[in-house]
Write an enzyme that holds these catalytic residues in place. Structure first.
Site, PDB file in Angstrom:
ATOM      1  N   VAL A  63      21.484  42.223  14.900  1.00 50.88           N
ATOM      2  CA  VAL A  63      22.497  41.915  15.759  1.00 50.88           C
ATOM      3  C   VAL A  63      23.518  42.363  15.170  1.00 50.88           C
ATOM      4  O   VAL A  63      24.585  41.908  16.313  1.00 50.88           O
ATOM      5  CB  VAL A  63      21.478  40.715  16.807  1.00 50.88           C
ATOM      6  CG1 VAL A  63      20.954  40.089  17.001  1.00 50.88           C
ATOM      7  CG2 VAL A  63      22.429  39.579  15.737  1.00 50.88           C
ATOM      8  N   ASN A  89      20.379  33.953  20.249  1.00 54.00           N
ATOM      9  CA  ASN A  89      19.169  33.145  19.378  1.00 54.00           C
ATOM     10  C   ASN A  89      20.175  33.084  18.165  1.00 54.00           C
ATOM     11  O   ASN A  89      19.940  32.221  16.844  1.00 54.00           O
ATOM     12  CB  ASN A  89      18.325  32.618  19.880  1.00 54.00           C
ATOM     13  CG  ASN A  89      17.598  31.258  18.271  1.00 54.00           C
ATOM     14  OD1 ASN A  89      17.829  30.439  18.872  1.00 54.00           O
ATOM     15  ND2 ASN A  89      17.401  32.303  17.893  1.00 54.00           N
ATOM     16  N   TYR A 154      29.532  28.778   8.725  1.00 57.91           N
ATOM     17  CA  TYR A 154      28.944  28.271   9.905  1.00 57.91           C
ATOM     18  C   TYR A 154      29.626  28.053  10.746  1.00 57.91           C
ATOM     19  O   TYR A 154      29.706  28.274  12.364  1.00 57.91           O
ATOM     20  CB  TYR A 154      27.922  27.508   9.267  1.00 57.91           C
ATOM     21  CG  TYR A 154      26.598  27.065  10.767  1.00 57.91           C
ATOM     22  CD1 TYR A 154      25.761  28.387  10.988  1.00 57.91           C
ATOM     23  CD2 TYR A 154      26.214  26.507  11.352  1.00 57.91           C
ATOM     24  CE1 TYR A 154      25.123  27.924  11.893  1.00 57.91           C
ATOM     25  CE2 TYR A 154      25.850  26.129  11.752  1.00 57.91           C
ATOM     26  CZ  TYR A 154      24.726  26.508  12.460  1.00 57.91           C
ATOM     27  OH  TYR A 154      23.948  26.924  12.810  1.00 57.91           O
ATOM     28  N   ALA A 156      33.158  28.236  11.596  1.00 61.06           N
ATOM     29  CA  ALA A 156      34.247  29.075  12.127  1.00 61.06           C
ATOM     30  C   ALA A 156      33.214  30.124  12.692  1.00 61.06           C
ATOM     31  O   ALA A 156      33.442  30.672  14.131  1.00 61.06           O
ATOM     32  CB  ALA A 156      34.031  29.962  11.008  1.00 61.06           C
ATOM     33  N   LYS A 158      29.706  29.399  14.273  1.00 62.37           N
ATOM     34  CA  LYS A 158      29.795  28.562  16.192  1.00 62.37           C
ATOM     35  C   LYS A 158      30.929  28.464  16.680  1.00 62.37           C
ATOM     36  O   LYS A 158      30.935  28.703  18.115  1.00 62.37           O
ATOM     37  CB  LYS A 158      29.190  27.553  15.457  1.00 62.37           C
ATOM     38  CG  LYS A 158      27.417  27.979  15.074  1.00 62.37           C
ATOM     39  CD  LYS A 158      26.741  28.901  15.775  1.00 62.37           C
ATOM     40  CE  LYS A 158      25.526  28.993  15.310  1.00 62.37           C
ATOM     41  NZ  LYS A 158      24.274  29.897  16.388  1.00 62.37           N
ATOM     42  N   ILE A 187      18.186  19.809  14.579  1.00 65.94           N
ATOM     43  CA  ILE A 187      16.887  20.821  14.855  1.00 65.94           C
ATOM     44  C   ILE A 187      15.656  20.701  13.999  1.00 65.94           C
ATOM     45  O   ILE A 187      16.092  21.589  12.889  1.00 65.94           O
ATOM     46  CB  ILE A 187      16.921  21.970  15.793  1.00 65.94           C
ATOM     47  CG1 ILE A 187      18.347  21.473  16.245  1.00 65.94           C
ATOM     48  CG2 ILE A 187      16.076  21.898  16.737  1.00 65.94           C
ATOM     49  CD1 ILE A 187      18.171  20.287  18.149  1.00 65.94           C
TER      50      ILE A 187
END
Length: 249
Positions: A63, A89, A154, A156, A158, A187
């Site tokens: 991606v 995702n 992470y 930054a 998100k 999760i």
């Protein structure tokens, strides 16, 4: 079925949250393209879908590369003729504070988690615009909503996904494309396995979660189902927090 005759792309669909979303979407009638780096994992998801009578296609994709993402979109259109739903995702987590995070780790996390969300949306939107309707669901994190110690890159990345979602919703809401995000809490996935195997860390997570348990991938999948369905046609730019109450404090 809530997604009958819909075509959905789910990135990072070989395990965890992405796999749960892909399988649930298929059960609700969607034809699902499962994308990711590891073909074997993607095929496992496809097999689970086909066992239940669903239809799915595995496509390897990076991606962070627009040429790879473009190939994913083309293969989807060749197979199914349209794109109704995109679930961004795919993501990685690399720990580190501002001093210990290397430039390489920063670039890697931002490239997949933030740039990947942008590139997949950029590639899928023309097809959605052509048909006059579409749903994009970005998987952010409560780490993009509040700070998490030792998670500089992470948080930054998100955080970028959270505000990219709001911005794109303004641009494309008038064109009948709903763009929203989900911000999961902790999760049970491969990404969090290392944390959850540490009993002290797990106790700390549970102490911060009013619901008193760690989340399951299916908890996020059901939220994605709502945002991908026609039921959410008047929802745009929303960040749906699914964290067992963590950020309610």
């Amino acid at each position: 079925m809530r997604l009958e005759n819909k075509v959905a792309i789910v990135t990072g669909g070989g395990s965890g949250i992405g796999q749960a979303i892909a399988i649930l979407f298929a059960k609700e009638g969607a034809k699902v393209v499962v994308a990711g780096r590891r073909l074997e994992a993607l095929q496992s998801t496809v097999t689970e879908i086909e066992k239940s009578g669903g239809e799915a296609l595995a496509v390897t994709a990076d991606v962070s590369s627009f040429s790879s993402v473009h190939n994913l979109i083309q293969k989807t259109l060749e197979k199914f003729g349209k794109i109704d739903i995109l679930v961004n995702n795919a993501g990685i987590y690399l720990p580190g504070d501002a001093v210990s995070t290397t430039e390489e780790d920063w670039d890697k996390v931002l490239a997949i988690d933030a740039k990947g969300t942008f590139l997949c949306s950029k590639a899928a939107l023309p097809s959605m615009l052509k048909q006059g309707k579409g749903k994009i669901v970005n998987i952010a994190s409560i780490a993009g909503w509040v700070g998490f110690e030792g998670s500089t890159a992470y948080c930054a990345a998100k955080g970028a996904v959270v505000n990219l979602t709001r911005e794109m919703a303004l641009d494309y809401g008038p064109k009948n494309i709903n763009i929203n995000a989900i911000a999961p809490g902790i999760i049970e996935t491969d990404m969090t396995q290392g944390f959850l195997q540490d009993e002290n860390a797990k106790k700390s997570f549970l102490a911060k979660t009013p619901m008193g348990r760690i989340g399951k991938p299916l908890d996020i999948a059901y939220a994605a189902l709502y945002l991908a369905s026609d039921e959410s046609d008047f929802v745009a730019g929303e960040i749906l927090v699914v964290d067992g109450g963590w950020t309610a404090r």
